[in-house]
Design a protein around this motif. Structure first.
Motif, mmCIF file in Angstrom:
data_model
loop_
_atom_site.group_PDB
_atom_site.id
_atom_site.type_symbol
_atom_site.label_atom_id
_atom_site.label_comp_id
_atom_site.label_asym_id
_atom_site.label_seq_id
_atom_site.Cartn_x
_atom_site.Cartn_y
_atom_site.Cartn_z
ATOM 1 N N THR A 1 23.705 133.675 18.380
ATOM 2 C CA THR A 1 23.784 133.090 19.712
ATOM 3 C C THR A 1 22.978 131.786 19.776
ATOM 4 O OG1 THR A 1 24.087 135.242 20.731
ATOM 5 C CG2 THR A 1 23.219 133.498 22.147
ATOM 6 N N HIS A 2 23.534 130.762 20.449
ATOM 7 C CA HIS A 2 22.844 129.495 20.657
ATOM 8 C C HIS A 2 22.931 129.104 22.127
ATOM 9 C CE1 HIS A 2 22.433 128.897 16.356
ATOM 10 N NE2 HIS A 2 23.738 129.009 16.179
ATOM 11 N N CYS B 1 18.518 123.895 21.292
ATOM 12 C CA CYS B 1 18.819 125.319 21.431
ATOM 13 C C CYS B 1 17.475 126.030 21.623
ATOM 14 C CB CYS B 1 19.528 125.835 20.187
ATOM 15 S SG CYS B 1 19.607 127.632 20.102
ATOM 16 N N TYR C 1 16.567 128.954 21.105
ATOM 17 C CA TYR C 1 16.210 129.929 20.065
ATOM 18 C C TYR C 1 15.817 129.267 18.745
ATOM 19 C CZ TYR C 1 18.538 133.044 23.341
ATOM 20 O OH TYR C 1 18.907 133.712 24.467
ATOM 21 N N HIS C 2 16.395 128.097 18.460
ATOM 22 C CA HIS C 2 16.236 127.504 17.127
ATOM 23 C C HIS C 2 15.670 126.093 17.161
ATOM 24 C CE1 HIS C 2 19.575 130.552 16.851
ATOM 25 N NE2 HIS C 2 18.675 131.034 16.025
ATOM 26 N N MET D 1 16.985 122.530 15.673
ATOM 27 C CA MET D 1 18.313 122.539 16.289
ATOM 28 C C MET D 1 18.282 121.732 17.578
ATOM 29 S SD MET D 1 20.910 125.698 16.954
ATOM 30 C CE MET D 1 22.605 125.371 17.463
HETATM 31 CU CU LIG Z 1 20.409 128.262 18.250
#
Ligand SMILES: [Cu+2]
Length: 116
Positions: free
Chosen positions: A66-67, A101, A103-104, A109
């Motif tokens: 997931t992004h 993103c 999460y990343h 990202m």
């Molecule tokens: Cu991501």
């Protein structure tokens, strides 16, 4: 007379079928819409996308995780885009808009939308 007509009709039918198959074979499909940022390998591709004002940008998650596409300045946030899904954001203001993103971001990202 009957036989002659049938022959002519067969030739005409064959010609039509040939024409229609030719026009079908010339189309090449491209299933990624224009102005799309693809999320793959925990990266945005392209990392910098330049669009015209008023353009709808598609975020396509072509990754196994997931992004999100989240504006660094709080201008937009797609929230979660799960694997294989996409979301859209319309850009109506000229400028350069960095995003990441959630999460990343530590993996780098990040990306930028440039609106002209
Ligand atoms: Cu991501």
């Amino acid at each position: 007379m009957g036989i002659y007509f049938t022959k002519a009709a067969t030739i005409l039918l064959f010609a039509l079928m040939t024409l229609s198959s030719l026009s079908c074979s010339s189309s090449t499909s491209n299933d990624i819409p224009p102005n799309t940022v693809t999320m793959t390998g925990s990266e945005f591709h392209p990392q910098v996308l330049t669009v015209a004002k008023g353009t709808e940008v598609t975020w396509l998650n072509d990754d196994g995780r997931t992004h999100t596409s989240t504006s660094n300045d709080g201008l937009w946030d797609t929230k979660d885009i799960t694997a294989g899904k996409s979301k859209k954001t319309t850009f109506n203001t000229i400028g350069s808009f960095p995003y990441h993103c959630i999460y990343h971001v530590s993996m780098g990202m990040t990306g930028t939308i440039v609106v002209q």
